[in-house]
Design an enzyme around this catalytic site. Structure first.
Site, PDB file in Angstrom:
ATOM      1  N   GLU A  18       0.453   7.737   4.845  1.00 40.24           N
ATOM      2  CA  GLU A  18      -0.735   6.968   4.479  1.00 40.24           C
ATOM      3  C   GLU A  18      -1.839   7.141   5.527  1.00 40.24           C
ATOM      4  OE1 GLU A  18      -0.821   5.670   1.630  1.00 40.24           O
ATOM      5  OE2 GLU A  18       0.769   4.250   1.192  1.00 40.24           O
TER       6      GLU A  18
ATOM      7  N   ASP B 179      10.279  12.069  -0.550  1.00 43.68           N
ATOM      8  CA  ASP B 179      10.326  10.663  -0.148  1.00 43.68           C
ATOM      9  C   ASP B 179      11.200   9.817  -1.066  1.00 43.68           C
ATOM     10  OD1 ASP B 179       8.578  10.882  -2.297  1.00 43.68           O
ATOM     11  OD2 ASP B 179       6.800  10.351  -1.140  1.00 43.68           O
TER      12      ASP B 179
ATOM     13  N   HIS C 179      -3.291  10.221   0.610  1.00 47.55           N
ATOM     14  CA  HIS C 179      -1.971  10.396   1.214  1.00 47.55           C
ATOM     15  C   HIS C 179      -1.240  11.594   0.606  1.00 47.55           C
ATOM     16  CE1 HIS C 179       0.187   7.427  -1.786  1.00 47.55           C
ATOM     17  NE2 HIS C 179       0.203   8.645  -2.261  1.00 47.55           N
TER      18      HIS C 179
ATOM     19  N   ASN D  58      -5.910   7.558  -2.081  1.00 44.15           N
ATOM     20  CA  ASN D  58      -6.410   7.399  -0.711  1.00 44.15           C
ATOM     21  C   ASN D  58      -6.182   8.646   0.152  1.00 44.15           C
ATOM     22  OD1 ASN D  58      -3.676   7.364  -0.199  1.00 44.15           O
ATOM     23  ND2 ASN D  58      -3.596   5.264   0.570  1.00 44.15           N
TER      24      ASN D  58
HETATM   25  P1  PGA Z   1       0.854  10.114  -8.822  1.00 47.82           P
HETATM   26  O1  PGA Z   1       1.120   9.883  -7.287  1.00 47.82           O
HETATM   27  O2  PGA Z   1       1.305  11.512  -9.108  1.00 47.82           O
HETATM   28  O3  PGA Z   1       1.723   9.090  -9.532  1.00 47.82           O
HETATM   29  O4  PGA Z   1      -0.594   9.942  -9.061  1.00 47.82           O
HETATM   30  C1  PGA Z   1       0.759  10.884  -6.396  1.00 47.82           C
HETATM   31  C2  PGA Z   1       0.928  10.399  -4.988  1.00 47.82           C
HETATM   32  O5  PGA Z   1       0.754   9.182  -4.760  1.00 47.82           O
HETATM   33  O6  PGA Z   1       1.210  11.208  -4.106  1.00 47.82           O
END
Ligand code: PGA
Length: 241
Positions: A143, A67, A138, A136
């Site tokens: 999302e 992404d 995702h 959450n």
């Molecule tokens: P993070 O993000 O590794 O910074 O916790 C993971 C994600 O949101 O997929």
């Protein structure tokens, strides 16, 4: 779904790096699916060490990132293009022409998204996909919602993700509100998937996921329950809460 629980972040990172090392040794022209965020940084550090000290060779490796923020320049310090170079690509012998990251400034985003999925297919598909997980649930920027996108798409970020991402920006106003992300279908096409999670904040999503009895678009990671080769590597905090 295989679950590996490691004592701490360092051991989680080393476990993931070792799996990737073995896969590269088996198939030097492997296609890796890569993730950004705090979670995989330790894994990248260990892969860099394996390159520098043990000669792990990335010269034939191709990578696709999950992404990128929409509307952000590639050389912006908070872009995922910048992150990947800074944290990983600048320290290994990868051919930058073999690294692909969605373009957050594509002129025609809709056709660009289709092209991105097509390019992955043309390169033979992702052999090993690395994933983090949001608090959450995702994966990439897919999302929780009533519907999830199958292919690479432009998506609106939820408030909780915007807040989680704000730690990297000077003010809330600067945090991008949309992103371009590989879809659930694009991710599920990977032959092997490794999901990493560390820290208490991820415990709720991990608990739901490894319960393993329900899939729901409101926990996008639960779609991985339908995949035949998923390894989840977590530290004790993410596992126990
Ligand atoms: P993070 O993000 O590794 O910074 O916790 C993971 C994600 O949101 O997929």
């Amino acid at each position: 779904m295989k679950v590996i629980v490691k004592k701490d972040y360092e051991n989680m990172s080393k476990e993931a790096a070792n799996i990737i090392k073995k896969e590269i040794e088996k198939k030097p022209d492997i296609v890796l699916g890569l993730a950004t965020g705090s979670t995989p940084i330790g894994m990248y550090e260990e892969l860099i060490r394996l390159h520098k000290e043990e000669g792990l060779d990335f010269s034939k490796v191709t990578t696709f990132n999950l992404d990128e923020y929409v509307g952000i320049d590639k050389d912006h310090p908070n872009s995922y293009h910048y992150f990947m170079k800074d944290v990983f690509f600048d320290h290994i012998n990868i051919d930058m022409d073999n690294t692909f990251i969605p373009d957050g400034k594509a002129e025609d985003p809709e056709s660009y998204c289709k092209e991105y999925d097509k390019l992955i297919d043309e390169k033979g598909g992702v052999d090993v996909q690395i994933l983090g997980i949001g608090e959450n649930g995702h994966i990439a920027f897919n999302e929780p919602a009533e519907k999830l996108n199958v292919g690479t798409s432009i998506v609106k970020l939820t408030q909780s993700t915007i807040e989680a991402n704000s730690r990297f920006f000077d003010s809330m106003d600067e945090v991008p509100k949309t992103a371009i992300t590989m879809g659930i279908g694009s991710i599920m096409k990977a032959k092997k998937i490794i999901l990493l999670a560390n820290g208490k904040k991820k415990a709720k999503a991990i608990k739901e996921l490894i319960k393993g009895d329900k899939i729901t678009t409101y926990l996008p990671a639960s779609m991985l329950l339908l995949h035949s080769d998923v390894t989840i590597i977590v530290d004790e905090e993410a596992y126990n809460g």
